[in-house]
Design a protein around this motif. Structure first.
Motif, PDB file in Angstrom:
ATOM      1  N   ASN A  19     -12.246   9.934   2.426  1.00  0.00           N
ATOM      2  CA  ASN A  19     -12.022   9.204   1.182  1.00  0.00           C
ATOM      3  C   ASN A  19     -10.698   9.591   0.532  1.00  0.00           C
ATOM      4  OD1 ASN A  19     -14.286   7.602   1.222  1.00  0.00           O
ATOM      5  ND2 ASN A  19     -15.530   8.995  -0.010  1.00  0.00           N
ATOM      6  N   HIS A  20     -10.348  10.855   0.642  1.00  0.00           N
ATOM      7  CA  HIS A  20      -9.071  11.315   0.088  1.00  0.00           C
ATOM      8  C   HIS A  20      -7.907  10.707   0.873  1.00  0.00           C
ATOM      9  CE1 HIS A  20      -6.545  13.776  -2.375  1.00  0.00           C
ATOM     10  NE2 HIS A  20      -6.026  14.419  -1.354  1.00  0.00           N
ATOM     11  N   MET A  21      -8.086  10.541   2.170  1.00  0.00           N
ATOM     12  CA  MET A  21      -7.047   9.903   2.982  1.00  0.00           C
ATOM     13  C   MET A  21      -6.805   8.470   2.504  1.00  0.00           C
ATOM     14  SD  MET A  21      -5.898  11.974   5.418  1.00  0.00           S
ATOM     15  CE  MET A  21      -5.161  10.836   6.566  1.00  0.00           C
ATOM     16  N   PHE A  22      -7.876   7.714   2.280  1.00  0.00           N
ATOM     17  CA  PHE A  22      -7.734   6.322   1.843  1.00  0.00           C
ATOM     18  C   PHE A  22      -7.240   6.224   0.393  1.00  0.00           C
ATOM     19  CE2 PHE A  22     -10.266   5.246   5.589  1.00  0.00           C
ATOM     20  CZ  PHE A  22      -9.704   4.032   5.958  1.00  0.00           C
ATOM     21  N   ASN A  23      -7.316   7.338  -0.339  1.00  0.00           N
ATOM     22  CA  ASN A  23      -6.820   7.362  -1.716  1.00  0.00           C
ATOM     23  C   ASN A  23      -5.400   7.921  -1.808  1.00  0.00           C
ATOM     24  OD1 ASN A  23      -7.265   6.807  -4.467  1.00  0.00           O
ATOM     25  ND2 ASN A  23      -7.786   8.933  -4.879  1.00  0.00           N
ATOM     26  N   THR A  24      -4.822   8.273  -0.641  1.00  0.00           N
ATOM     27  CA  THR A  24      -3.484   8.885  -0.614  1.00  0.00           C
ATOM     28  C   THR A  24      -2.529   8.120   0.290  1.00  0.00           C
ATOM     29  OG1 THR A  24      -4.510  11.065  -0.934  1.00  0.00           O
ATOM     30  CG2 THR A  24      -2.211  11.025  -0.171  1.00  0.00           C
ATOM     31  N   PHE A  25      -3.026   7.680   1.445  1.00  0.00           N
ATOM     32  CA  PHE A  25      -2.164   7.095   2.469  1.00  0.00           C
ATOM     33  C   PHE A  25      -2.507   5.625   2.729  1.00  0.00           C
ATOM     34  CE2 PHE A  25      -2.631  11.651   3.553  1.00  0.00           C
ATOM     35  CZ  PHE A  25      -1.297  12.033   3.441  1.00  0.00           C
ATOM     36  N   ASN A  26      -1.620   4.969   3.491  1.00  0.00           N
ATOM     37  CA  ASN A  26      -1.873   3.558   3.836  1.00  0.00           C
ATOM     38  C   ASN A  26      -2.840   3.409   5.012  1.00  0.00           C
ATOM     39  OD1 ASN A  26      -0.342   3.229   6.492  1.00  0.00           O
ATOM     40  ND2 ASN A  26       1.345   3.920   5.198  1.00  0.00           N
ATOM     41  N   MET A  27      -3.080   4.474   5.753  1.00  0.00           N
ATOM     42  CA  MET A  27      -4.051   4.512   6.849  1.00  0.00           C
ATOM     43  C   MET A  27      -3.806   3.472   7.934  1.00  0.00           C
ATOM     44  SD  MET A  27      -5.763   7.139   6.171  1.00  0.00           S
ATOM     45  CE  MET A  27      -7.190   7.087   7.250  1.00  0.00           C
ATOM     46  N   GLY A  28      -2.579   2.977   8.021  1.00  0.00           N
ATOM     47  CA  GLY A  28      -2.229   2.031   9.066  1.00  0.00           C
ATOM     48  C   GLY A  28      -2.023   0.615   8.575  1.00  0.00           C
ATOM     49  N   ILE A  29      -2.295   0.376   7.294  1.00  0.00           N
ATOM     50  CA  ILE A  29      -2.085  -0.954   6.689  1.00  0.00           C
ATOM     51  C   ILE A  29      -1.074  -0.808   5.550  1.00  0.00           C
ATOM     52  CG2 ILE A  29      -3.129  -2.856   5.408  1.00  0.00           C
ATOM     53  CD1 ILE A  29      -3.962  -2.800   8.334  1.00  0.00           C
ATOM     54  N   GLY A  30       0.116  -1.377   5.754  1.00  0.00           N
ATOM     55  CA  GLY A  30       1.173  -1.206   4.768  1.00  0.00           C
ATOM     56  C   GLY A  30       1.272  -2.305   3.743  1.00  0.00           C
ATOM     57  N   PHE A  31       0.679  -3.477   4.049  1.00  0.00           N
ATOM     58  CA  PHE A  31       0.793  -4.621   3.143  1.00  0.00           C
ATOM     59  C   PHE A  31      -0.455  -5.478   3.300  1.00  0.00           C
ATOM     60  CE2 PHE A  31       2.794  -8.347   1.195  1.00  0.00           C
ATOM     61  CZ  PHE A  31       3.662  -7.764   0.278  1.00  0.00           C
ATOM     62  N   VAL A  32      -0.952  -6.018   2.187  1.00  0.00           N
ATOM     63  CA  VAL A  32      -2.176  -6.819   2.211  1.00  0.00           C
ATOM     64  C   VAL A  32      -1.908  -8.164   1.559  1.00  0.00           C
ATOM     65  CG1 VAL A  32      -4.576  -6.992   1.448  1.00  0.00           C
ATOM     66  CG2 VAL A  32      -3.658  -4.783   2.185  1.00  0.00           C
ATOM     67  N   ILE A  92       0.852  -1.200   0.000  1.00  0.00           N
ATOM     68  CA  ILE A  92       0.000   0.000   0.000  1.00  0.00           C
ATOM     69  C   ILE A  92       0.885   1.245   0.000  1.00  0.00           C
ATOM     70  CG2 ILE A  92      -1.961   1.165   1.059  1.00  0.00           C
ATOM     71  CD1 ILE A  92      -2.491  -1.707   0.053  1.00  0.00           C
ATOM     72  N   THR A  93       1.042   1.799  -1.192  1.00  0.00           N
ATOM     73  CA  THR A  93       1.899   2.981  -1.376  1.00  0.00           C
ATOM     74  C   THR A  93       1.049   4.131  -1.900  1.00  0.00           C
ATOM     75  OG1 THR A  93       2.543   2.132  -3.559  1.00  0.00           O
ATOM     76  CG2 THR A  93       3.970   1.591  -1.712  1.00  0.00           C
ATOM     77  N   GLY A  94       1.591   4.952  -2.803  1.00  0.00           N
ATOM     78  CA  GLY A  94       0.839   6.075  -3.351  1.00  0.00           C
ATOM     79  C   GLY A  94      -0.440   5.601  -4.033  1.00  0.00           C
ATOM     80  N   GLY A  95      -1.548   6.252  -3.729  1.00  0.00           N
ATOM     81  CA  GLY A  95      -2.837   5.796  -4.228  1.00  0.00           C
ATOM     82  C   GLY A  95      -3.629   5.056  -3.170  1.00  0.00           C
ATOM     83  N   GLY A  96      -2.952   4.762  -2.036  1.00  0.00           N
ATOM     84  CA  GLY A  96      -3.633   4.187  -0.890  1.00  0.00           C
ATOM     85  C   GLY A  96      -4.372   2.893  -1.189  1.00  0.00           C
ATOM     86  N   PHE A  97      -5.476   2.698  -0.505  1.00  0.00           N
ATOM     87  CA  PHE A  97      -6.287   1.485  -0.667  1.00  0.00           C
ATOM     88  C   PHE A  97      -6.893   1.409  -2.056  1.00  0.00           C
ATOM     89  CE2 PHE A  97      -5.592   1.009   3.657  1.00  0.00           C
ATOM     90  CZ  PHE A  97      -6.357   0.028   4.262  1.00  0.00           C
ATOM     91  N   TYR A  98      -7.437   2.544  -2.518  1.00  0.00           N
ATOM     92  CA  TYR A  98      -8.217   2.533  -3.746  1.00  0.00           C
ATOM     93  C   TYR A  98      -7.417   2.117  -4.969  1.00  0.00           C
ATOM     94  CZ  TYR A  98     -12.060   4.845  -1.293  1.00  0.00           C
ATOM     95  OH  TYR A  98     -13.090   5.134  -0.438  1.00  0.00           O
TER      96      TYR A  98
END
Length: 331
Positions: free
Chosen positions: A280-293, A237-243
């Motif tokens: 929504n912008h946060m989840f589209n920009t950052f990892n929000m606490g999850i770095g790998f899935v 989970i890098t640039g672009g976040g979850f989405y």
């Protein structure tokens, strides 16, 4: 008579830099390294594979560098550079083998360059790979004095039949999230816009120290999971976040359903939301606490999470896969 030094390039400082770096590069040597720093190219002998596929990735640290400059703390960005590369190639199931770095600056200071490479070497040790070469470029007039740029290049290998492609993902499979160490190395143009005082107190340290926390390297723990379990897909989970990143796991059209309350959101992300960044912008920009899935079938989920926790990771069941468009939704 005009000299190279008078033009802004100090060759002697370059020699000193290489000398300081050697102690760090040699600490990363693993079986397969055939020569030392100082040759025209690094050499690595590929051993232990029957039908290897080489997997390569390259990345940098972005504008997080600006935080390092202002705080005069350079070694953590070396770790970041390694992390951004090795975590990416890990997604295909590859074991990182070796790493090369590229450092550019306006005026070379050997101690700063060596401190960056110290971080690179620490990152390589965390990823169980070797630092076998690199380049330090002094370019006066192109970069401002005191400013550095760093990029890296990682090469790994995986048995062809063990490549993680996402092709075996099925509806009903489970998504396991592994905790990040913070913001990692994406979204810093937004971060720097919001955070002006790096000395502001934050969670028993300064906020500058918090946002300079290096990116977590997942290689050792995830590699052990790959040895024991059937992993179907993985995402860094890098640039672009979850989405953006989670749909990249899937070779076919599936929807990733995320349980938003299934994992804790670190304080730093709540801090940014409190200052006007929409969720929504946060989840589209950052990892929000999850770095790998990691995507596995339902039957293996509990065992994988238990294994990750035993290795010191914080891992959560964060969602599941269902038929649908290649998007992320929350519930």
């Amino acid at each position: 008579m005009i000299t190279y030094k008078e033009c802004g390039v100090n060759i002697d400082e370059g020699y000193k830099t290489v000398s300081l770096m050697k102690q760090y590069t040699e600490s990363t040597n693993i079986p397969g390294v055939l020569n030392k720093i100082g040759s025209f190219a690094g050499m690595f002998e590929l051993k232990g594979f029957n039908n290897p596929v080489l997997v390569a990735g390259t990345d940098g640290v972005g504008t997080k560098l600006e935080i390092a400059f202002k705080m005069r703390k350079y070694h953590s960005i070396g770790i970041d550079c390694v992390a951004m590369c090795v975590n990416d190639i890990l997604c295909q199931g590859a074991k990182p083998l070796f790493f090369l770095d590229y450092i550019a600056c306006g005026k070379l200071k050997s101690e700063i360059a060596a401190d960056i490479v110290k971080g690179v070497s620490e990152g390589c040790i965390m990823a169980d790979c070797a630092l076998i070469g690199g380049e330090t470029a002094e370019m006066p007039g192109f970069y401002e004095n005191g400013k550095y740029d760093i990029a890296g290049f990682a090469v790994g290998a995986v048995e062809k039949e063990k490549i993680i492609t996402g092709e075996r993902v099925e509806s009903g499979d489970v998504l396991i999230g592994i905790a990040s160490s913070g913001i990692h190395s994406n979204g810093y143009s937004l971060v720097r816009k919001i955070i002006e005082d790096l000395n502001e107190p934050f969670d028993e340290k300064t906020i500058g120290e918090e946002i300079l926390t290096p990116t977590r390297i997942y290689v050792k723990s995830v590699s052990k999971i790959l040895e024991k379990f059937h992993v179907k897909a993985m995402a860094h989970i890098t640039g672009g976040g979850f989405y953006e990143n989670i749909p990249r796991m899937f070779s076919k059209s599936f929807t990733a359903v995320i349980h938003e309350s299934s994992f804790p959101v670190p304080k730093i992300f709540k801090y940014l939301m409190d200052r006007g960044v929409e969720k929504n912008h946060m989840f589209n920009t950052f990892n929000m606490g999850i770095g790998f899935v990691i995507c596995v079938d339902e039957e293996q989920c509990s065992d994988v999470i238990r294994e990750l926790i035993q290795m010191g990771e914080k891992a959560y069941r964060i969602g599941y896969v269902k038929k649908g468009p290649k998007v992320v939704t929350f519930e």
